[in-house]
Design a protein around this motif. Structure first.
Motif, mmCIF file in Angstrom:
data_model
loop_
_atom_site.group_PDB
_atom_site.id
_atom_site.type_symbol
_atom_site.label_atom_id
_atom_site.label_comp_id
_atom_site.label_asym_id
_atom_site.label_seq_id
_atom_site.Cartn_x
_atom_site.Cartn_y
_atom_site.Cartn_z
ATOM 1 N N ARG A 32 2.420 -5.522 -0.670
ATOM 2 C CA ARG A 32 3.124 -6.004 0.518
ATOM 3 C C ARG A 32 4.576 -5.547 0.495
ATOM 4 N NH1 ARG A 32 1.713 -12.170 0.140
ATOM 5 N NH2 ARG A 32 2.616 -12.245 2.191
ATOM 6 N N PHE A 33 4.777 -4.285 0.161
ATOM 7 C CA PHE A 33 6.125 -3.755 -0.024
ATOM 8 C C PHE A 33 6.980 -3.884 1.241
ATOM 9 C CE2 PHE A 33 9.295 -0.319 -0.458
ATOM 10 C CZ PHE A 33 9.901 -0.766 -1.610
ATOM 11 N N SER A 34 6.398 -3.629 2.399
ATOM 12 C CA SER A 34 7.166 -3.744 3.644
ATOM 13 C C SER A 34 7.696 -5.162 3.834
ATOM 14 C CB SER A 34 6.299 -3.359 4.844
ATOM 15 O OG SER A 34 5.962 -2.007 4.777
ATOM 16 N N GLU A 35 6.864 -6.148 3.522
ATOM 17 C CA GLU A 35 7.313 -7.527 3.634
ATOM 18 C C GLU A 35 8.405 -7.822 2.610
ATOM 19 O OE1 GLU A 35 5.737 -12.124 3.391
ATOM 20 O OE2 GLU A 35 4.267 -10.511 3.389
ATOM 21 N N VAL A 37 10.620 -5.752 1.477
ATOM 22 C CA VAL A 37 11.860 -5.164 1.997
ATOM 23 C C VAL A 37 12.445 -6.044 3.098
ATOM 24 C CG1 VAL A 37 12.822 -3.181 3.245
ATOM 25 C CG2 VAL A 37 11.249 -2.816 1.333
ATOM 26 N N ARG A 38 11.596 -6.539 3.992
ATOM 27 C CA ARG A 38 12.090 -7.426 5.061
ATOM 28 C C ARG A 38 12.716 -8.695 4.477
ATOM 29 N NH1 ARG A 38 7.491 -5.603 7.699
ATOM 30 N NH2 ARG A 38 6.240 -7.370 7.004
#
Length: 104
Positions: A32-35, A37-38
């Motif tokens: 869940r890398f995008s999460e 970063v967010r």
């Protein structure tokens, strides 16, 4: 010959840790890398754990630049100029190194 296979026991699905704490298991952070970063941008630094121990902390690029500071060397120059020992002369000792004749 007929092989009778038993159904494999279903493993309980692992639930990710409470992400409000800012702590991620490595496999969750990867998946869940995008999460991740967010959350760094909205909630601040996020810790990633490996085998239950904090391994890395993910921070924003802005925070990294702030912590890294200016690498021009200006602070070092100012510190040296303000030093009470600024007039101290550093002269390296020079010595003639003996030369050996080595037969090849």
């Amino acid at each position: 010959m007929t092989r009778i296979s038993k159904p494999s026991p279903k493993r309980p699905r692992r639930r990710p840790r409470d992400l409000k704490s800012g702590q991620w298991l490595l496999q969750d952070a990867k998946a869940r890398f995008s999460e991740l970063v967010r959350r760094v941008r909205s909630d601040g630094p996020q810790r990633v754990t490996v085998h239950g121990r904090d391994e890395v902390v993910v921070i924003s690029a802005e925070e990294f630049r702030r912590l890294k500071g200016n690498l021009t060397g200006e602070a070092l120059i100012v510190a040296m100029q303000d030093s009470p020992s600024r007039d101290f002369d550093l002269e390296p000792k020079r010595a003639i190194m003996p030369v050996r004749n080595v037969a090849l």
